[in-house]
Design a protein around this motif. Structure first.
Motif, PDB file in Angstrom:
ATOM      1  N   THR A  28       0.810  -1.214   0.000  1.00  0.00           N
ATOM      2  CA  THR A  28       0.000   0.000   0.000  1.00  0.00           C
ATOM      3  C   THR A  28       0.845   1.266   0.000  1.00  0.00           C
ATOM      4  OG1 THR A  28      -0.083   0.111   2.416  1.00  0.00           O
ATOM      5  CG2 THR A  28      -1.781  -1.212   1.305  1.00  0.00           C
ATOM      6  N   GLY A  29       2.140   1.139   0.300  1.00  0.00           N
ATOM      7  CA  GLY A  29       3.003   2.302   0.380  1.00  0.00           C
ATOM      8  C   GLY A  29       2.971   2.987   1.729  1.00  0.00           C
ATOM      9  N   ARG A  30       2.192   2.455   2.654  1.00  0.00           N
ATOM     10  CA  ARG A  30       2.107   3.058   3.977  1.00  0.00           C
ATOM     11  C   ARG A  30       3.398   2.838   4.740  1.00  0.00           C
ATOM     12  NH1 ARG A  30      -2.087   1.082   8.736  1.00  0.00           N
ATOM     13  NH2 ARG A  30      -1.392   2.523  10.363  1.00  0.00           N
ATOM     14  N   ALA A  31       3.858   3.855   5.453  1.00  0.00           N
ATOM     15  CA  ALA A  31       5.071   3.756   6.263  1.00  0.00           C
ATOM     16  C   ALA A  31       4.794   4.333   7.643  1.00  0.00           C
ATOM     17  CB  ALA A  31       6.225   4.505   5.596  1.00  0.00           C
ATOM     18  N   LEU A  32       5.584   3.891   8.631  1.00  0.00           N
ATOM     19  CA  LEU A  32       5.407   4.342  10.006  1.00  0.00           C
ATOM     20  C   LEU A  32       6.639   5.089  10.481  1.00  0.00           C
ATOM     21  CD1 LEU A  32       3.810   1.194  11.685  1.00  0.00           C
ATOM     22  CD2 LEU A  32       2.645   3.186  10.737  1.00  0.00           C
ATOM     23  N   ASP A  33       6.430   5.946  11.477  1.00  0.00           N
ATOM     24  CA  ASP A  33       7.534   6.601  12.155  1.00  0.00           C
ATOM     25  C   ASP A  33       8.354   5.540  12.893  1.00  0.00           C
ATOM     26  OD1 ASP A  33       8.578   7.896  14.859  1.00  0.00           O
ATOM     27  OD2 ASP A  33       8.373   9.519  13.398  1.00  0.00           O
ATOM     28  N   PRO A  34       9.701   5.686  12.951  1.00  0.00           N
ATOM     29  CA  PRO A  34      10.522   4.665  13.630  1.00  0.00           C
ATOM     30  C   PRO A  34      10.090   4.386  15.064  1.00  0.00           C
ATOM     31  CG  PRO A  34      11.919   6.138  12.368  1.00  0.00           C
ATOM     32  CD  PRO A  34      10.521   6.711  12.303  1.00  0.00           C
ATOM     33  N   GLN A  35       9.587   5.407  15.783  1.00  0.00           N
ATOM     34  CA  GLN A  35       9.169   5.188  17.162  1.00  0.00           C
ATOM     35  C   GLN A  35       7.987   4.239  17.239  1.00  0.00           C
ATOM     36  OE1 GLN A  35       8.796   8.721  19.543  1.00  0.00           O
ATOM     37  NE2 GLN A  35       7.522   7.709  21.067  1.00  0.00           N
ATOM     38  N   GLU A  36       7.200   4.160  16.175  1.00  0.00           N
ATOM     39  CA  GLU A  36       6.065   3.251  16.170  1.00  0.00           C
ATOM     40  C   GLU A  36       6.508   1.804  16.023  1.00  0.00           C
ATOM     41  OE1 GLU A  36       3.037   6.608  14.292  1.00  0.00           O
ATOM     42  OE2 GLU A  36       3.800   5.010  13.014  1.00  0.00           O
ATOM     43  N   GLY A  37       7.810   1.590  15.841  1.00  0.00           N
ATOM     44  CA  GLY A  37       8.353   0.243  15.783  1.00  0.00           C
ATOM     45  C   GLY A  37       8.732  -0.320  17.141  1.00  0.00           C
ATOM     46  N   ILE A  38       8.527   0.444  18.209  1.00  0.00           N
ATOM     47  CA  ILE A  38       8.793  -0.068  19.551  1.00  0.00           C
ATOM     48  C   ILE A  38       7.728  -1.096  19.886  1.00  0.00           C
ATOM     49  CG2 ILE A  38       8.900   0.507  21.996  1.00  0.00           C
ATOM     50  CD1 ILE A  38       9.884   3.283  21.188  1.00  0.00           C
ATOM     51  N   GLY A  39       8.138  -2.318  20.171  1.00  0.00           N
ATOM     52  CA  GLY A  39       7.170  -3.368  20.429  1.00  0.00           C
ATOM     53  C   GLY A  39       7.621  -4.321  21.510  1.00  0.00           C
ATOM     54  N   GLY A  40       6.853  -5.389  21.648  1.00  0.00           N
ATOM     55  CA  GLY A  40       7.140  -6.406  22.656  1.00  0.00           C
ATOM     56  C   GLY A  40       6.156  -6.322  23.808  1.00  0.00           C
ATOM     57  N   GLY A  41       5.654  -7.490  24.231  1.00  0.00           N
ATOM     58  CA  GLY A  41       4.686  -7.517  25.323  1.00  0.00           C
ATOM     59  C   GLY A  41       5.228  -6.942  26.612  1.00  0.00           C
ATOM     60  N   GLY A  42       6.508  -7.192  26.881  1.00  0.00           N
ATOM     61  CA  GLY A  42       7.113  -6.642  28.093  1.00  0.00           C
ATOM     62  C   GLY A  42       7.165  -5.131  28.064  1.00  0.00           C
ATOM     63  N   THR A  43       7.455  -4.568  26.885  1.00  0.00           N
ATOM     64  CA  THR A  43       7.533  -3.117  26.741  1.00  0.00           C
ATOM     65  C   THR A  43       6.192  -2.481  27.065  1.00  0.00           C
ATOM     66  OG1 THR A  43       9.110  -3.484  24.941  1.00  0.00           O
ATOM     67  CG2 THR A  43       8.218  -1.266  25.187  1.00  0.00           C
ATOM     68  N   TYR A  44       5.132  -3.012  26.469  1.00  0.00           N
ATOM     69  CA  TYR A  44       3.805  -2.441  26.714  1.00  0.00           C
ATOM     70  C   TYR A  44       3.376  -2.642  28.165  1.00  0.00           C
ATOM     71  CZ  TYR A  44       2.727  -1.169  21.896  1.00  0.00           C
ATOM     72  OH  TYR A  44       2.714  -0.553  20.670  1.00  0.00           O
ATOM     73  N   ALA A  45       3.718  -3.772  28.760  1.00  0.00           N
ATOM     74  CA  ALA A  45       3.376  -3.993  30.165  1.00  0.00           C
ATOM     75  C   ALA A  45       4.104  -3.002  31.060  1.00  0.00           C
ATOM     76  CB  ALA A  45       3.705  -5.427  30.566  1.00  0.00           C
ATOM     77  N   ASN A  46       5.380  -2.763  30.753  1.00  0.00           N
ATOM     78  CA  ASN A  46       6.168  -1.836  31.559  1.00  0.00           C
ATOM     79  C   ASN A  46       5.603  -0.421  31.471  1.00  0.00           C
ATOM     80  OD1 ASN A  46       8.316  -1.440  33.349  1.00  0.00           O
ATOM     81  ND2 ASN A  46       9.770  -0.970  31.727  1.00  0.00           N
ATOM     82  N   ILE A  47       5.176  -0.016  30.274  1.00  0.00           N
ATOM     83  CA  ILE A  47       4.554   1.297  30.120  1.00  0.00           C
ATOM     84  C   ILE A  47       3.218   1.342  30.857  1.00  0.00           C
ATOM     85  CG2 ILE A  47       3.483   2.871  28.459  1.00  0.00           C
ATOM     86  CD1 ILE A  47       6.522   3.011  28.472  1.00  0.00           C
ATOM     87  N   GLY A  48       2.456   0.241  30.815  1.00  0.00           N
ATOM     88  CA  GLY A  48       1.188   0.195  31.537  1.00  0.00           C
ATOM     89  C   GLY A  48       1.359   0.407  33.027  1.00  0.00           C
ATOM     90  N   ALA A  49       2.441  -0.152  33.582  1.00  0.00           N
ATOM     91  CA  ALA A  49       2.730   0.057  35.007  1.00  0.00           C
ATOM     92  C   ALA A  49       3.277   1.459  35.256  1.00  0.00           C
ATOM     93  CB  ALA A  49       3.732  -0.989  35.480  1.00  0.00           C
ATOM     94  N   ARG A  50       4.046   1.961  34.289  1.00  0.00           N
ATOM     95  CA  ARG A  50       4.696   3.274  34.447  1.00  0.00           C
ATOM     96  C   ARG A  50       3.670   4.412  34.568  1.00  0.00           C
ATOM     97  NH1 ARG A  50       5.950   7.492  35.280  1.00  0.00           N
ATOM     98  NH2 ARG A  50       7.672   8.806  34.482  1.00  0.00           N
ATOM     99  N   LEU A  51       2.472   4.248  34.029  1.00  0.00           N
ATOM    100  CA  LEU A  51       1.450   5.283  34.192  1.00  0.00           C
ATOM    101  C   LEU A  51       1.178   5.590  35.657  1.00  0.00           C
ATOM    102  CD1 LEU A  51       0.536   4.250  31.130  1.00  0.00           C
ATOM    103  CD2 LEU A  51      -1.533   5.493  31.771  1.00  0.00           C
ATOM    104  N   TRP A  52       1.404   4.600  36.520  1.00  0.00           N
ATOM    105  CA  TRP A  52       1.033   4.732  37.938  1.00  0.00           C
ATOM    106  C   TRP A  52       2.229   4.793  38.871  1.00  0.00           C
ATOM    107  CZ3 TRP A  52      -3.817   5.807  37.462  1.00  0.00           C
ATOM    108  CH2 TRP A  52      -4.552   5.223  36.432  1.00  0.00           C
ATOM    109  N   LEU A  53       3.383   4.372  38.410  1.00  0.00           N
ATOM    110  CA  LEU A  53       4.559   4.267  39.267  1.00  0.00           C
ATOM    111  C   LEU A  53       5.708   5.078  38.677  1.00  0.00           C
ATOM    112  CD1 LEU A  53       4.497   0.391  39.844  1.00  0.00           C
ATOM    113  CD2 LEU A  53       3.671   2.155  41.431  1.00  0.00           C
ATOM    114  N   PRO A  54       6.582   5.625  39.522  1.00  0.00           N
ATOM    115  CA  PRO A  54       7.755   6.338  38.990  1.00  0.00           C
ATOM    116  C   PRO A  54       8.700   5.355  38.297  1.00  0.00           C
ATOM    117  CG  PRO A  54       7.889   6.115  41.381  1.00  0.00           C
ATOM    118  CD  PRO A  54       6.522   5.650  40.988  1.00  0.00           C
ATOM    119  N   PRO A  55       9.551   5.842  37.394  1.00  0.00           N
ATOM    120  CA  PRO A  55      10.421   4.943  36.644  1.00  0.00           C
ATOM    121  C   PRO A  55      11.336   4.094  37.515  1.00  0.00           C
ATOM    122  CG  PRO A  55      11.004   7.256  36.262  1.00  0.00           C
ATOM    123  CD  PRO A  55       9.694   7.242  36.963  1.00  0.00           C
ATOM    124  N   SER A  56      11.701   4.585  38.685  1.00  0.00           N
ATOM    125  CA  SER A  56      12.581   3.814  39.564  1.00  0.00           C
ATOM    126  C   SER A  56      11.888   2.599  40.164  1.00  0.00           C
ATOM    127  CB  SER A  56      13.103   4.704  40.698  1.00  0.00           C
ATOM    128  OG  SER A  56      12.018   5.191  41.485  1.00  0.00           O
TER     129      SER A  56
END
Length: 333
Positions: A28-56
């Motif tokens: 289709t010719g569609r392309a994504l920004d490189p940041q949209e290539g961040i993936g992995g179940g652990g990554t999304y889980a870590n961000i889900g927790a980060r909404l409520w907890l400080p990074p440390s």
């Protein structure tokens, strides 16, 4: 990672690559920004927790190959450098996967070997892992060998092992975990239940898992993630309840990739913040998922202070959404 961590995921970081085809198989010719290539179940889980907890207080390992893009490195660190433990894998490459879209159908395949992460790196209050039941048994046995550590375990069965043949192994490990959380399709597939996904079939599946015995002495919980239907939560000590998805209209849902992982990171953080109340913790998870679905890739953070309550995600406050969701209430199943 220190013992002060409240949440750690053993899930992987992945660089996602994308191929967009029409139904005839033409690019289709569609392309994504490189940041949209961040993936992995652990990554999304870590961000889900980060909404409520400080990074440390959150964390996961990021295996960083020689090909690790600097823009992805900067994007991750924007959430807080403390939450990522970068492990040098040079001269090997970073774990990559191909997401191949043909019309609305998504295919997924790893392009590089997967690297396993063990729980011996830290002793957090909650531990999230995504794997087969057999691998889950190995993880909980490794945890049991660590002195003075009894984390709340949040187990997410890996999708391709949610098949009836894995049910015996799952039944063996269920008494050793705190929270079991498949999505609705995975729950029915594990039980070889041909019923269509509905609230009644989900509630029936949840009861089956509880009857198998989740947690020591059956004290654990089952949380079945059910997309637009919301989430169904139940334990032996309290009857099941439904929590609506935060976004109940399709207009705000752009991409559901990673929403279930993000939910479980938010749930794990909620378990810490609510002293183990899985029903209230599911509200935290629901809000975490609401930010994940609003765009392609991870939500954006605006850090104005060290207090997580003053942070904004996608220009909005998670605590405000939590207050709104609490006002809607939790409905009995």
């Amino acid at each position: 990672m220190s013992r002060s961590r409240k949440f750690v995921s053993l899930g992987m970081f992945i660089i996602d690559e994308f191929a967009f085809l029409d139904y005839a198989g033409n690019p289709t010719g569609r392309a994504l920004d490189p940041q949209e290539g961040i993936g992995g179940g652990g990554t999304y889980a870590n961000i889900g927790a980060r909404l409520w907890l400080p990074p440390s207080e959150t964390g996961m390992i990021v295996d960083k190959g020689i090909d690790f893009p600097p823009e992805i490195d900067a994007a991750l660190k924007a959430y807080g450098e403390d939450m990522w433990l970068f492990r040098d894998q040079s001269p090997a490459g970073t774990t990559r996967a191909l997401n191949r879209y043909k019309g609305d159908h998504r295919g997924f395949q790893y392009l590089t070997p997967r690297l396993r992460i063990t729980p011996s790196l830290s002793r957090p209050a909650t531990l999230h892992f995504i794997c087969s039941p057999t691998r889950a048994a190995v993880i909980v046995s490794q945890v049991a060998q660590v002195e003075d550590w009894s984390p709340i375990s949040v187990y997410e069965p890996i999708p391709d092992r949610c098949i009836p043949e894995e049910l015996p192994a799952l039944r063996d490990v269920l008494p050793l975990i705190s929270v079991l959380s498949p999505n609705a399709e995975e729950a029915l597939a594990l039980l070889a239940d041909p019923s269509p996904v509905s609230k009644s079939s989900i509630e029936r599946a949840c009861k089956s898992f509880l009857d198998f015995g989740v947690g020591p002495g059956g004290t654990g919980s089952v949380v079945i993630r059910s997309g637009s239907l919301g989430v169904y939560v139940a334990s032996r000590s309290q009857s099941g309840a439904w929590i609506d998805a935060y976004w109940r209209t399709e207009g705000r849902v752009v991409d559901v990739t990673g929403a279930g992982n993000s939910f479980l990171g938010g749930l794990a953080a909620g378990l810490v913040l609510t002293n183990g109340d899985v029903f209230e913790a599911a509200l935290y998870g629901t809000v975490s998922a609401s930010y994940t679905v609003e765009q392609l890739g991870l939500p954006k953070i605006t850090r104005t202070s060290e207090d997580v309550r003053n942070e904004e995600w996608n220009g909005d406050s998670p605590w405000g959404r939590l207050h709104e969701l609490k006002a809607r209430g939790i409905r009995a199943g």
